[in-house]
Design a protein around this motif. Structure first.
Motif, PDB file in Angstrom:
ATOM      1  N   PRO A 222     -42.643  -9.853  -1.486  1.00 15.12           N
ATOM      2  CA  PRO A 222     -41.820  -9.581  -0.298  1.00 15.12           C
ATOM      3  C   PRO A 222     -42.414 -10.232   0.949  1.00 15.12           C
ATOM      4  O   PRO A 222     -43.614 -10.503   1.024  1.00 15.12           O
ATOM      5  CB  PRO A 222     -41.865  -8.049  -0.202  1.00 15.12           C
ATOM      6  N   ASP A 223     -41.553 -10.501   1.909  1.00 13.26           N
ATOM      7  CA  ASP A 223     -41.981 -11.039   3.211  1.00 13.26           C
ATOM      8  C   ASP A 223     -42.846 -12.292   3.052  1.00 13.26           C
ATOM      9  O   ASP A 223     -43.891 -12.455   3.684  1.00 13.26           O
ATOM     10  CB  ASP A 223     -42.762  -9.984   4.004  1.00 13.26           C
ATOM     11  N   LEU A 224     -42.413 -13.190   2.198  1.00 11.82           N
ATOM     12  CA  LEU A 224     -43.171 -14.405   1.925  1.00 11.82           C
ATOM     13  C   LEU A 224     -43.077 -15.383   3.098  1.00 11.82           C
ATOM     14  O   LEU A 224     -42.001 -15.640   3.634  1.00 11.82           O
ATOM     15  CB  LEU A 224     -42.641 -15.071   0.656  1.00 11.82           C
ATOM     16  N   ASP A 225     -44.216 -15.950   3.478  1.00 15.67           N
ATOM     17  CA  ASP A 225     -44.259 -17.019   4.464  1.00 15.67           C
ATOM     18  C   ASP A 225     -44.191 -18.344   3.708  1.00 15.67           C
ATOM     19  O   ASP A 225     -45.212 -18.868   3.244  1.00 15.67           O
ATOM     20  CB  ASP A 225     -45.544 -16.933   5.293  1.00 15.67           C
ATOM     21  N   GLU A 226     -43.001 -18.910   3.575  1.00 16.85           N
ATOM     22  CA  GLU A 226     -42.822 -20.118   2.785  1.00 16.85           C
ATOM     23  C   GLU A 226     -43.560 -21.313   3.382  1.00 16.85           C
ATOM     24  O   GLU A 226     -43.980 -22.216   2.652  1.00 16.85           O
ATOM     25  CB  GLU A 226     -41.337 -20.433   2.627  1.00 16.85           C
ATOM     26  N   ASP A 227     -43.715 -21.328   4.706  1.00 17.66           N
ATOM     27  CA  ASP A 227     -44.402 -22.455   5.344  1.00 17.66           C
ATOM     28  C   ASP A 227     -45.847 -22.577   4.865  1.00 17.66           C
ATOM     29  O   ASP A 227     -46.405 -23.680   4.810  1.00 17.66           O
ATOM     30  CB  ASP A 227     -44.377 -22.303   6.863  1.00 17.66           C
ATOM     31  N   SER A 228     -46.446 -21.446   4.484  1.00 15.07           N
ATOM     32  CA  SER A 228     -47.837 -21.475   4.041  1.00 15.07           C
ATOM     33  C   SER A 228     -48.001 -22.132   2.678  1.00 15.07           C
ATOM     34  O   SER A 228     -49.116 -22.482   2.288  1.00 15.07           O
ATOM     35  CB  SER A 228     -48.401 -20.057   3.991  1.00 15.07           C
ATOM     36  N   LEU A 229     -46.886 -22.306   1.958  1.00 19.47           N
ATOM     37  CA  LEU A 229     -46.960 -22.882   0.614  1.00 19.47           C
ATOM     38  C   LEU A 229     -46.823 -24.391   0.611  1.00 19.47           C
ATOM     39  O   LEU A 229     -47.039 -25.032  -0.416  1.00 19.47           O
ATOM     40  CB  LEU A 229     -45.869 -22.258  -0.273  1.00 19.47           C
TER      41      LEU A 229
END
Length: 299
Positions: free
Chosen positions: A167-174
């Motif tokens: 949940p609440d994934l920060d996609e930019d960090s991937l």
């Protein structure tokens, strides 16, 4: 020329024109790589050249393909690395099945063990299927970002969907490529003793989301035994292609894909056919005919 003879010549010429048109239509409709409008809509590839007399029905639903050794084991614990163990003819069949599918699905373990591309390479195909990976905790993407791990699915620029439960994934960090889509699915509490626990991704939820979100009508499940059992236990499998290689593993890792598991999943065995030096078992739901009258004609 009498009127009767003239009419006869015109009639013969019309028949010849009709035969030529029919022959052209038959050639184009069943040539490898050609898809009719119905085939495009259903994700069913054109029939191979030697199957012209056995037209392929529109294929939808979920087709599970699993490769095992002669005793039904999924892998060899004695092997230092994962190697292909089925014959070339069986591998050709797998690529035809991928071409027949809108999407190909595997679990995280298969990607880590085999680093597959899941692309169609050994048969003509006019488009690549969508690749789908089940990675509940996004371990593959985190390994790529934090450890520099290299996975073909995440680097080749072809479209890939990764399902997860974070949940609440920060996609930019991937640091994802534009071709990678991550989809959050709330974890489902499994029922029964035979299904995996933890961050469980429901097979029913996945097939429904793939259909509604991505237009997947025919899904090929090509993952390992854990993913296979997940779909079977939820009765999400419509047909099974079980490839038994001719070899036996030295230290076999059991697959758990027994006949009882398949029968309990609502499937029945249609028969067994040779494929090169390997053997293929064909299973289907009782109310669902095989796409062709001869089992080995599809895929």
């Amino acid at each position: 020329m009498t009127p009767l003879r003239c009419a006869f010549v015109v009639w013969i010429g019309w028949l010849r024109h009709f035969d030529a048109a029919a022959a052209w239509t038959s050639r184009t409709a069943w040539s490898p790589g050609f898809r009719s409008s119905r085939d495009v809509a259903t994700g069913c590839a054109a029939a191979p050249a030697d199957a012209k007399s056995d037209a392929v029905a529109a294929v939808t639903g979920v087709t599970l393909k699993v490769a095992l050794d002669a005793n039904g084991a999924a892998a060899d614990r004695a092997a230092n690395e994962s190697l292909r163990f089925t014959c070339g003819e069986a591998l050709d069949m797998v690529h035809r099945l991928r071409c027949c599918s809108d999407a190909v699905l595997v679990g995280r373990g298969t990607v880590q063990a085999d680093n597959p591309s899941l692309t169609v390479r050994r048969t003509p195909c006019d488009r690549q299927p969508l690749r789908v990976v089940l990675d509940p905790r996004l371990e593959l993407l985190r390994q790529k970002t934090d450890q520099g791990a290299r996975f073909a699915l995440l680097e080749d620029g072809l479209t890939t969907v990764v399902y997860h439960t974070v949940p609440d994934l920060d996609e930019d960090s991937l640091n994802l490529l534009e071709t990678i889509t991550v989809v959050y699915v709330p974890p489902t509490k499994p029922s029964g003793d035979n299904v995996p626990h933890g961050d469980y991704l429901s097979a029913a939820t996945l097939t429904r989301d793939l259909r509604d979100r991505f237009g997947v009508n025919h899904l090929m499940v090509e993952g390992g035994p854990l993913t296979a059992r997940q779909f079977l236990y939820e009765h999400q499998v419509d047909r099974v292609i079980l490839v038994h290689a001719s070899l036996c593993f030295r230290q076999p890792l059991e697959s758990g894909l027994t006949e009882k598991v398949l029968v309990d999943a609502g499937l029945e065995k249609l028969g067994t056919e040779p494929c090169g030096v390997d053997q293929i078992e064909y299973w289907s739901r009782p109310e669902l005919p095989w796409p062709t009258t001869e089992l080995s004609k599809w895929p």
